[in-house]
Design a protein around this motif. Structure first.
Motif, short mmCIF file in Angstrom:
data_model
loop_
_atom_site.label_atom_id
_atom_site.label_comp_id
_atom_site.label_asym_id
_atom_site.label_seq_id
_atom_site.Cartn_x
_atom_site.Cartn_y
_atom_site.Cartn_z
N VAL A 37 10.58 0.26 9.77
CA VAL A 37 11.65 1.08 10.31
C VAL A 37 11.04 2.07 11.29
O VAL A 37 9.99 2.66 11.02
CB VAL A 37 12.39 1.85 9.19
N ASP A 38 11.67 2.24 12.43
CA ASP A 38 11.16 3.15 13.45
C ASP A 38 11.11 4.58 12.92
O ASP A 38 12.09 5.09 12.37
CB ASP A 38 12.08 3.08 14.68
N ASP A 39 9.96 5.24 13.09
CA ASP A 39 9.82 6.64 12.63
C ASP A 39 10.86 7.55 13.28
O ASP A 39 11.35 8.50 12.65
CB ASP A 39 8.43 7.16 12.98
N GLU A 40 11.21 7.25 14.52
CA GLU A 40 12.19 8.08 15.22
C GLU A 40 13.56 8.00 14.54
O GLU A 40 14.30 8.98 14.48
CB GLU A 40 12.30 7.63 16.68
N GLU A 41 13.90 6.82 14.02
CA GLU A 41 15.18 6.66 13.32
C GLU A 41 15.20 7.49 12.03
O GLU A 41 16.22 8.08 11.68
CB GLU A 41 15.41 5.18 12.99
N PHE A 80 22.37 11.54 -0.14
CA PHE A 80 22.13 10.79 1.10
C PHE A 80 21.10 9.71 0.81
O PHE A 80 20.03 9.99 0.27
CB PHE A 80 21.64 11.73 2.20
N GLU A 81 21.44 8.48 1.15
CA GLU A 81 20.59 7.35 0.79
C GLU A 81 20.23 6.52 2.02
O GLU A 81 21.05 6.34 2.92
CB GLU A 81 21.30 6.46 -0.23
N LEU A 82 19.01 6.02 2.01
CA LEU A 82 18.55 5.08 3.03
C LEU A 82 18.31 3.74 2.33
O LEU A 82 17.45 3.64 1.47
CB LEU A 82 17.26 5.57 3.68
N TRP A 83 19.09 2.73 2.71
CA TRP A 83 18.90 1.38 2.19
C TRP A 83 18.27 0.55 3.30
O TRP A 83 18.82 0.45 4.40
CB TRP A 83 20.24 0.76 1.78
N THR A 84 17.12 -0.02 3.01
CA THR A 84 16.43 -0.78 4.05
C THR A 84 15.70 -1.99 3.47
O THR A 84 15.19 -1.94 2.35
CB THR A 84 15.42 0.10 4.82
N SER A 85 15.69 -3.05 4.25
CA SER A 85 14.90 -4.23 3.88
C SER A 85 13.53 -4.17 4.54
O SER A 85 12.72 -5.09 4.40
CB SER A 85 15.63 -5.50 4.33
N GLY A 86 13.27 -3.08 5.27
CA GLY A 86 12.01 -2.92 5.97
C GLY A 86 11.03 -2.02 5.25
O GLY A 86 11.24 -1.64 4.10
N ARG A 87 9.97 -1.64 5.95
CA ARG A 87 8.93 -0.80 5.39
C ARG A 87 8.92 0.54 6.12
O ARG A 87 9.37 0.64 7.26
CB ARG A 87 7.56 -1.47 5.53
N LEU A 88 8.42 1.56 5.46
CA LEU A 88 8.29 2.88 6.05
C LEU A 88 6.82 3.19 6.29
O LEU A 88 5.97 2.88 5.46
CB LEU A 88 8.89 3.95 5.14
N SER A 89 6.53 3.80 7.41
CA SER A 89 5.16 4.21 7.70
C SER A 89 4.77 5.37 6.81
O SER A 89 5.63 6.02 6.18
CB SER A 89 5.04 4.63 9.17
N GLY A 90 3.48 5.67 6.77
CA GLY A 90 3.02 6.81 5.99
C GLY A 90 3.62 8.11 6.47
O GLY A 90 3.96 8.99 5.67
N GLU A 91 3.76 8.25 7.79
CA GLU A 91 4.35 9.45 8.37
C GLU A 91 5.80 9.61 7.93
O GLU A 91 6.26 10.71 7.60
CB GLU A 91 4.27 9.41 9.90
N ALA A 92 6.55 8.49 7.94
CA ALA A 92 7.96 8.55 7.54
C ALA A 92 8.09 8.92 6.07
O ALA A 92 8.95 9.73 5.69
CB ALA A 92 8.63 7.20 7.81
N GLN A 93 7.22 8.34 5.23
CA GLN A 93 7.25 8.68 3.80
C GLN A 93 6.98 10.16 3.58
O GLN A 93 7.67 10.82 2.79
CB GLN A 93 6.21 7.85 3.06
N ALA A 94 6.00 10.68 4.28
CA ALA A 94 5.66 12.10 4.13
C ALA A 94 6.80 12.98 4.61
O ALA A 94 7.10 14.02 3.99
CB ALA A 94 4.39 12.40 4.92
N ARG A 95 7.44 12.57 5.70
CA ARG A 95 8.55 13.36 6.25
C ARG A 95 9.72 13.39 5.27
O ARG A 95 10.35 14.43 5.06
CB ARG A 95 9.00 12.74 7.59
N ILE A 96 10.01 12.26 4.64
CA ILE A 96 11.10 12.19 3.66
C ILE A 96 10.77 13.05 2.44
O ILE A 96 11.60 13.80 1.94
CB ILE A 96 11.35 10.73 3.24
N GLU A 97 9.52 12.95 1.97
CA GLU A 97 9.12 13.72 0.79
C GLU A 97 9.20 15.22 1.05
O GLU A 97 9.67 15.99 0.21
CB GLU A 97 7.69 13.32 0.40
N LYS A 98 8.79 15.63 2.24
CA LYS A 98 8.85 17.05 2.60
C LYS A 98 10.29 17.53 2.64
O LYS A 98 10.63 18.60 2.13
CB LYS A 98 8.19 17.25 3.96
N THR A 99 11.15 16.71 3.24
CA THR A 99 12.57 17.05 3.33
C THR A 99 13.20 17.10 1.94
O THR A 99 13.98 17.99 1.63
CB THR A 99 13.30 16.01 4.20
N ARG A 100 12.85 16.15 1.11
CA ARG A 100 13.39 16.09 -0.25
C ARG A 100 13.04 17.33 -1.06
O ARG A 100 13.88 17.91 -1.75
CB ARG A 100 12.86 14.83 -0.96
#
Length: 436
Positions: A326-330, A358-378
């Motif tokens: 999944v694109d980090d920008e998205e 708020f939920e993100l359903w995806t069949s794709g993968r998340l980059s390490g940066e995206a995972q960290a960004r989500i965790e920080k936001t959470r």
């Protein structure tokens, strides 16, 4: 100019604002001609046309009469329009690949209309597809600033897949053809119009003007043409709650023969599959492409599940090819814009709802940066709302839980890799706070 624009809108019933400049027949800017922007401005001022945001489509142009019949919003017509646009995009991408493989046009310079943004342009007009070409029949030799230099011609194409093309429907295109041919500095062009079928008078008018009146059947054969019709019908029915996973599988098989078709279908299908999974277990009425306007702007929720006092889920869908990222920008847009605007909308409604999730359903993968960004936001807004990510393995579990083998089969064949889950944070069903 106004009659041509009105005919273009009536032919489509709902016309995305960005596509109006292509379909209306007016130039973007040309001396002694009324521009497309001016046509729209004057017709809306005269209360003939209206511009309104519609779910899943963004800002659209409709006739005033059509808009009044849509109140309350006619979900079937909106779903049908969205399905038509997806089918048209697949068709345009297939024509693009056909031109590339035949070396009929410059490989990296073929432009196709996008969902948002400026349309392809040649001369003073916008088109659904533009392709510079150096084939002998279209190439000319410059006789002005650089004598002896090759000057490319063009392949120019517009599409209309929802109706039998009548004379008033193709008049805007014919006007663009005639006007472009009168411009001295534009090279030769081959004009193509693609419709499901043609009224005899419309067909004759296109042939007389030297235009190729194509259909999906004449381009790709009967099976593919039938698949395009089935695609529009299947997507429309699914958006209205009558999902047929078996039909999805058939369409993947048939249209998968066309380059680029699967990528365009995957996102639309995934959203509908997620909605079906949620619908089977939800106590609420599920909505697709819910538009929410907050103080900072408008956001669209792919799958909306809200029942006062019981549940408030807003799902973002990202249907990807198995193993794709999944694109980090998205992810950033989801966290910093869409969630914020939807929360503003909910607060403005004043209704009694549980803490939103708020939920993100995806069949794709998340980059390490995206995972960290989500965790920080959470972690930052745990008291305000929950956030969950449903990755491939959790998605498989959700599908199994609704006991629909055909739905699970489609997900496993076209979305979920055999071994997945790496790179996707699985927050499961626990209530986790998220902030932006």
């Amino acid at each position: 100019a106004y009659a041509r624009a009105l005919g273009a809108v009536e032919a489509r019933k709902i016309l995305p604002l960005d596509h109006f400049k292509i379909a209306c027949g007016a130039p973007l800017a040309q001396k002694k001609h009324i521009s497309a922007d001016t046509v729209l401005k004057r017709l809306t001022a005269a209360n003939v046309l209206v511009v309104e945001p519609l779910p899943g489509l963004g800002k659209c142009v409709l006739t005033k009469r059509e808009f009044e019949t849509l109140i309350p919003i006619d979900g079937n017509l909106v779903a049908q329009t969205r399905a038509r646009l997806i089918a048209e995009r697949i068709l345009l991408d297939s024509i693009k690949e056909w031109l590339r493989r035949l070396a009929f046009a410059s490989y990296h310079k073929i432009s196709v209309r996008a969902e948002n943004g400026s349309p392809p342009r040649v001369g003073t007009f916008a088109w659904d597809l533009t392709a510079p070409s150096y084939v002998a029949g279209l190439t000319t030799w410059s006789m002005s600033k650089k004598p002896g230099k090759k000057k490319s011609g063009f392949v120019l194409c517009d599409v209309l897949l929802n109706v039998e093309a009548l004379p008033q429907h193709i008049e805007p295109f014919l006007y663009k053809v005639k006007s472009l041919q009168a411009l001295k500095n534009v090279g030769r062009a081959m004009f193509v119009f693609v419709a499901q079928s043609y009224d005899p008078e419309a067909f004759k008018a296109l042939r007389t003007a030297g235009v190729i009146p194509a259909t999906p059947e004449s381009l790709f054969g009967k099976d593919i043409a039938k698949a395009f019709s089935d695609l529009i019908e299947t997507l429309t029915n699914a958006a209205m709650g009558a999902l047929d996973p078996v039909k999805f599988d058939e369409l993947f098989e048939k249209l998968g023969k066309l380059e680029g078709a699967v990528g365009n279908m995957r996102g639309a299908f995934f959203e509908l599959l997620v909605a079906e999974i949620v619908r089977k277990k939800s106590p609420a009425q599920i909505q697709l492409n819910k538009i929410c306007t907050g103080k900072s702007g408008t956001a669209e929720v792919d799958v909306w599940e809200l029942k006062e006092g019981i549940v408030a889920r807003m799902i973002e869908c990202k249907g990807m090819a198995p193993g794709a990222f999944v694109d980090d920008e998205e992810i950033e847009l989801w966290l910093t814009q869409r969630i914020v605007r939807v929360r503003q909308y909910l607060l403005g409604q004043g209704s009694r709802t549980p803490k939103p999730c708020f939920e993100l359903w995806t069949s794709g993968r998340l980059s390490g940066e995206a995972q960290a960004r989500i965790e920080k936001t959470r972690n930052a807004n745990a008291s305000k709302f929950d956030l969950r990510v449903i990755g491939p393995e959790a998605l498989r579990g959700e599908a199994k839980a609704v006991h629909d083998p055909s739905l699970l089969k489609v997900l496993e064949q076209h979305f979920i890799p055999e071994k997945s889950g790496r790179g996707i944070p699985q927050f499961g069903h626990q209530s986790q706070g998220v902030s932006t």
